[in-house]
Design a protein around this motif. Structure first.
Motif, PDB file in Angstrom:
ATOM      1  N   GLY B 281       0.823  -1.176  -0.133  1.00  0.00           N
ATOM      2  CA  GLY B 281       0.003  -0.046   0.028  1.00  0.00           C
ATOM      3  C   GLY B 281       0.828   1.200   0.142  1.00  0.00           C
ATOM      4  N   CYS B 282       0.142   2.416   0.218  1.00  0.00           N
ATOM      5  CA  CYS B 282       0.954   3.583   0.483  1.00  0.00           C
ATOM      6  C   CYS B 282       1.857   3.703   1.553  1.00  0.00           C
ATOM      7  CB  CYS B 282      -0.173   4.845   0.636  1.00  0.00           C
ATOM      8  SG  CYS B 282       0.672   6.291   0.862  1.00  0.00           S
ATOM      9  N   ARG B 285       1.693   5.720   4.576  1.00  0.00           N
ATOM     10  CA  ARG B 285       0.623   5.596   5.569  1.00  0.00           C
ATOM     11  C   ARG B 285       0.887   5.735   7.064  1.00  0.00           C
ATOM     12  NH1 ARG B 285      -0.495  -0.016   4.128  1.00  0.00           N
ATOM     13  NH2 ARG B 285       0.458  -0.413   6.070  1.00  0.00           N
ATOM     14  N   CYS B 288       0.933   9.354   7.914  1.00  0.00           N
ATOM     15  CA  CYS B 288      -0.053  10.264   7.207  1.00  0.00           C
ATOM     16  C   CYS B 288      -0.928  10.662   8.288  1.00  0.00           C
ATOM     17  CB  CYS B 288      -0.232   9.627   6.156  1.00  0.00           C
ATOM     18  SG  CYS B 288      -1.691  10.634   5.174  1.00  0.00           S
ATOM     19  N   ALA B 291      -4.661   9.255   6.859  1.00  0.00           N
ATOM     20  CA  ALA B 291      -4.739   7.866   6.218  1.00  0.00           C
ATOM     21  C   ALA B 291      -6.007   7.134   6.685  1.00  0.00           C
ATOM     22  CB  ALA B 291      -3.521   6.951   6.796  1.00  0.00           C
ATOM     23  N   CYS B 295      -6.059   2.940   2.109  1.00  0.00           N
ATOM     24  CA  CYS B 295      -4.248   3.214   1.884  1.00  0.00           C
ATOM     25  C   CYS B 295      -3.478   2.002   2.013  1.00  0.00           C
ATOM     26  CB  CYS B 295      -3.786   4.325   2.949  1.00  0.00           C
ATOM     27  SG  CYS B 295      -4.581   5.680   2.778  1.00  0.00           S
ATOM     28  N   PRO B 299      -1.771   3.495  -3.969  1.00  0.00           N
ATOM     29  CA  PRO B 299      -2.744   4.479  -4.878  1.00  0.00           C
ATOM     30  C   PRO B 299      -1.928   4.604  -6.338  1.00  0.00           C
ATOM     31  CG  PRO B 299      -1.236   5.575  -3.284  1.00  0.00           C
ATOM     32  CD  PRO B 299      -0.963   3.943  -2.810  1.00  0.00           C
ATOM     33  N   CYS B 312      -2.550   9.522  -4.063  1.00  0.00           N
ATOM     34  CA  CYS B 312      -3.133   9.497  -2.812  1.00  0.00           C
ATOM     35  C   CYS B 312      -4.521   9.445  -2.953  1.00  0.00           C
ATOM     36  CB  CYS B 312      -2.896  10.959  -2.083  1.00  0.00           C
ATOM     37  SG  CYS B 312      -3.582  11.118  -0.330  1.00  0.00           S
ATOM     38  N   TRP B 313      -5.044   8.343  -2.030  1.00  0.00           N
ATOM     39  CA  TRP B 313      -6.484   8.050  -2.325  1.00  0.00           C
ATOM     40  C   TRP B 313      -7.325   9.250  -1.870  1.00  0.00           C
ATOM     41  CZ3 TRP B 313      -7.427   4.142  -5.444  1.00  0.00           C
ATOM     42  CH2 TRP B 313      -6.676   2.999  -5.258  1.00  0.00           C
ATOM     43  N   ARG B 314      -6.894   9.957  -0.877  1.00  0.00           N
ATOM     44  CA  ARG B 314      -7.827  11.079  -0.402  1.00  0.00           C
ATOM     45  C   ARG B 314      -8.069  12.035  -1.481  1.00  0.00           C
ATOM     46  NH1 ARG B 314     -10.892  10.699   4.535  1.00  0.00           N
ATOM     47  NH2 ARG B 314      -9.274   9.601   5.887  1.00  0.00           N
TER      48      ARG B 314
END
Lengths: 328, 316, 284
Positions: B281-282, B285, B288, B291, B295, B299, B312-314
């Protein structure tokens, strides 16, 4: 460059001063009267002993104050007076050594130069060729670990005694007088081959390993990486690495001189080769102290001189010292 | 046409396994673009720069493709790359001050290097002299040994050499790190000048010092722990960064444009993950602030606005 | 953390072929030197058998021109070889550490003087000096020989350690120790020396090998121990008493072969250790 050589020269002069002082001091440091000790160990006829005793007492000047003894020692030295050999009485030590010098040079110069050149070439090749590396590296370590006299003994036994290819003693056959003829030169070279080869081989191992390691180090250097990144061919990069690796090998030659001379002495003893090494053996066996001390001074002078020559060459080859950029 | 890198993955081979130094980088650098590549030390930016020109063990090519001016660059093939090196892709290394052979005169070294690329030294000499003038070096340096030059002068010589054949891509690797502030500025100006005069087309300027990029870069790419985090025009990155890591990085600078060193970047709590066995994953994370469960998956690096890429998923 | 590092060294040390080969050969000879003389049935210098006898079940390595047992000489000579290496190499290393540390840490005038002295002794051909000293000593034992060898062998070690000390001196932990007011001696011994322990160990190995070679040459010239036995002395006697002309290979070969094997093993071990201690050289 002048400053660099000047500094080196200062160190060599100090070393010479130091060595002469050792040479003068050691007999006087030993317990008891050196003359009595020496005479007692020689086990001579009474009348001969008396002649020698009076000579030694005059030579050592033990009745004078110490500073006067020391000063006279230096004065005698500058006159080329190293005393008289007791083994070859009454020949002066300097004349005895003088006769040995050509044989030392004949053996040492080619052995040092050729082994250095060949070792560097083969070492550089080993850094590139895998199979060569796998042979040269172990072989080199065995050769550098070999005591000079043992390799000499092995060669003398195998090629001299068993195979009967080469003579194992002397610089020329007993039935030939030294003179300038093809016959004599042939005989000389025939006797020269084994001592030369054994010296050559031991040194060769050391140079080959040294060069191989230096090249590998240089190939990791920043300038090599830069050239590689710019797509320069391996040929060019190796050429540069070789040139740069040569410099420490030149310094290494100077540092190794002492060990090389020791090896040459031992090799000469094995082959009864009439150089300084053979003289030292005779001097030790015949308790000829002046000859021994003379040989000592001769070796020191030779090594210092050779060092200085190497320094000059180094200064000419390395732009950094030539431009006076480095102190050391 | 410029440079296009697709999903480039380069690891370091070690006894304990692969260190995943560069994980699927995708980006492009346009003609005439100076792209700043920023991040903490060990984030993979130097790995990325080197793998484009000189991918040498223990660096190991895993996957990905690189195109320069529409032509594929065989970065995994040390031999075939020689055709690209120097002529089309060049580098100013971090160790530029020591990059010259100490026992060759500089002019002779250049001649030998050019000869290896079948370029005639005398033909290029007038241009070489013009460029030495440009970086304010006397023509005499060609007749000198590197040791006769100061560190800064040696670096400028290397800058001239590296760009002499007008490469399409120049990689400048941390070339300002060891310099004082005023020299930094001069070096940066030279890089821009080289681009303006067309000596080089695309430039990747690797540094850990974001504030320098403000002066010269057209775009900035930020990397974190082997992954691309964000890429956008310089103004955008500095004024309105969107990746949480970039935001914290920019916020830790006291004021945009101020020169601040690496130490400031440690203002972000926590430490980057070990790249020997990174979590899936990221990779940001754990540090962050925003997160969430998603995450756990890596991403993608997507274009959210023209020229603005974020992983970034956000923000997607 | 430190335990981890030590563990890592051990891991690489056990995997390193050079280290394993070198250490095995060395251990073999150490064991031979320790228990070899126990199997020797004769005094090494006594005339016990027929002269110039080739190896046989009675005389394992044959006999000399005078009927001395070559095996007994070899076993005792091996012992003195290790004694010379240990004491000569030990003294050489200690002097090198002392002079190198002080010169490197103190710097300034003291460094200039020590460096000058080091350079002078470095240029002096060691063997020539040893010859002069040994010639005037009426009674020479292996111990005295080792001490003199150690006293002339230190310069290159001192030079290398001085350079290492220079680079360590500028490091933060040394600064910290200095600011906390610790004495120079203490800093040298507790901060600087432990940080080049691997280096010092490798220096000792090289000094060990060098001392053995020097002693062998000195003995061979006939300036070895006046009492006792050594491998160099064996070769000296072999040459003096015509072993070469008589083809007595059993007398000529074993002493030099042992020296070559021991010193070679030390050198190879040293390369192996270098690879273990220096992560850059580890093969991947």
């Amino acid at each position: 460059m002048g400053r660099y050589l000047g500094r080196k020269l200062l160190i060599y002069l100090l070393t010479f001063f130091f060595a002469v002082t050792i040479d003068w001091l050691i007999p006087r440091l030993m317990p008891g009267n050196p003359v009595d000790t020496m005479i007692a160990r020689m086990a001579l006829r009474a009348d001969v002993a008396e002649v020698l005793r009076s000579y030694y007492i005059r030579a050592f000047q033990l009745d004078l104050p110490l500073w006067q003894q020391y000063l006279n020692f230096w004065i005698a030295l500058f006159r080329g007076d190293l005393g008289v050999s007791t083994w070859l009485f009454p020949q002066p030590v300097i004349a005895v050594i003088y006769r040995a010098v050509p044989y030392d040079l004949l053996l040492l110069l080619p052995a040092i130069l050729l082994s250095w050149i060949a070792g560097n070439q083969v070492g550089a090749m080993a850094a590139r060729v895998r199979w060569l590396d796998n042979t040269i590296l172990p072989l080199g370590y065995i050769l550098t670990a070999t005591p000079y006299m043992w390799l000499a003994l092995l060669l003398a036994w195998a090629l001299g005694h068993v195979a009967g290819l080469f003579p194992i003693a002397g610089a020329y056959s007993f039935n030939i007088r030294p003179h300038l003829s093809w016959l004599f030169i042939q005989d000389l070279l025939w006797h020269w081959f084994l001592p030369f080869t054994s010296l050559f081989l031991v040194m060769f191992g050391g140079w080959a390993i040294g060069m191989r390691n230096m090249i590998i180090y240089e190939l990791e250097a920043d300038y090599s990486r830069y050239l590689e990144a710019l797509g320069a061919p391996q040929r060019l990069i190796r050429k540069y690495a070789f040139r740069n690796a040569m410099l420490p090998q030149i310094t290494g030659l100077a540092l190794q001189l002492g060990a090389i001379v020791a090896g040459a002495l031992a090799t000469e003893i094995v082959f009864a080769y009439p150089g300084t090494g053979y003289l030292i053996l005779q001097a030790v066996q015949n308790q000829d102290y002046f000859l021994l001390q003379g040989c000592f001074l001769f070796i020191i002078t030779g090594v210092l001189l050779a060092n200085f020559i190497i320094d000059i060459i180094y200064a000419l080859v390395d732009p950094r010292t030539r431009l006076g950029m480095t102190g050391e | 046409m410029g440079l296009r890198v697709e999903n480039l993955r380069v690891y370091y081979r070690t006894l304990r396994g692969y260190v995943r130094a560069l994980e699927g980088a995708t980006f492009s650098v346009a003609d005439g673009e100076i792209m700043g590549l920023a991040g903490e030390s060990g984030c993979g930016k130097t790995t990325l720069g080197h793998s484009l020109i000189y991918l040498k063990p223990p660096m190991t090519y895993i996957e990905g493709r690189v195109f320069l001016d529409g032509r594929e660059v065989p970065i995994w093939d040390m031999k075939r790359m020689n055709e690209f090196r120097f002529r089309r892709i060049s580098i100013i290394p971090q160790y530029a001050m020591n990059a010259l052979n100490p026992t060759r005169k500089i002019g002779r070294m250049i001649a030998e290097l050019l000869a290896a690329h079948n370029v005639d030294f005398n033909e290029i000499l007038p241009e070489l002299k013009r460029r030495l003038d440009l970086v304010q070096l006397s023509h005499d340096v060609l007749n000198m040994y590197p040791i006769e030059l100061s560190g800064g002068m040696r670096q400028r010589v290397v800058m001239v050499i590296s760009t002499l054949l007008n490469p399409s891509l120049l990689i400048a690797d941390e070339i300002t790190s060891a310099l004082d502030v005023s020299t930094q500025k001069a070096v940066c100006e030279m890089i821009v000048e080289f681009r303006n005069r067309g000596f080089v087309r695309s430039t990747i300027f690797i540094t850990h010092d974001i504030s320098i990029l403000y002066q010269i870069a057209d775009t900035i790419a930020v990397m974190y722990a082997g992954q691309m985090a964000e890429k956008a025009p310089t103004e955008v990155i500095l004024r309105s960064p969107r990746h949480p890591y970039t935001r914290m990085l920019i916020a830790s600078l006291p004021r945009v444009g101020a020169r601040y060193r690496q130490e400031r970047l440690h203002g972000i709590p926590g430490a980057p993950p070990r790249l020997l066995d990174p979590p899936p994953g990221c990779r940001f994370r754990d540090r962050c602030p925003v997160a969430f469960e998603r995450c756990q998956e890596t991403p993608p690096f997507v274009e959210v606005e023209p020229g603005h890429f974020i992983a970034c998923w956000r923000e997607i | 953390m430190r335990a981890g590092i030590r563990h890592e060294f051990l891991y690489f040390a056990l995997r390193n072929a050079k280290l394993r080969v070198g250490l095995s050969i060395l251990l073999l000879f150490i064991v031979a030197a320790l228990i070899g003389p126990l199997f020797a049935r004769y005094d090494p210098n006594a005339y016990v058998g027929p002269p110039a006898h080739p190896p046989s079940p009675e005389y394992w390595f044959g006999t000399t021109t005078f009927g001395q047992d070559v095996y007994s000489q070899f076993a005792h000579g091996l012992r003195s070889t290790f004694v010379v290496g240990l004491i000569g190499g030990g003294i050489g290393t200690l002097l090198g550490i002392l002079i190198g540390l002080v010169a490197g840490y103190r710097g300034g005038l003291l460094d200039e003087i020590l460096n000058m002295f080091t350079n002078i002794v470095l240029i002096l051909p060691t063997l020539a000096v040893l010859i002069i000293i040994a010639a005037y000593l009426t009674v020479r034992g292996i111990l005295v020989e080792s001490i003199f060898i150690g006293c002339t062998a230190w310069p290159w070690a001192a030079r290398a350690i001085r350079a290492q000390t220079f680079s360590l001196r500028a490091r933060e932990f040394v600064d910290l120790a200095r600011m906390s007011g610790r004495s120079s001696l203490k800093i040298m011994l507790t901060e600087i020396a432990p940080n080049m322990m691997s280096y010092l160990f490798m220096t000792f190995i090289l000094q060990f090998g060098g001392a053995i070679l020097n002693a062998a040459t000195l003995d061979f010239i006939g300036l070895g121990p006046t009492q006792g036995m050594s491998l160099g002395l064996m070769m000296n006697n072999a040459v003096l008493w015509a072993a070469l002309q008589l083809g007595m290979w059993w007398w000529l070969i074993p002493p030099g072969a042992a020296i070559t094997a021991i010193v070679g093993a030390l050198y190879v071990m040293n390369v192996g250790l270098d690879e273990v201690f220096n992560p850059k050289l580890r093969e991947l």
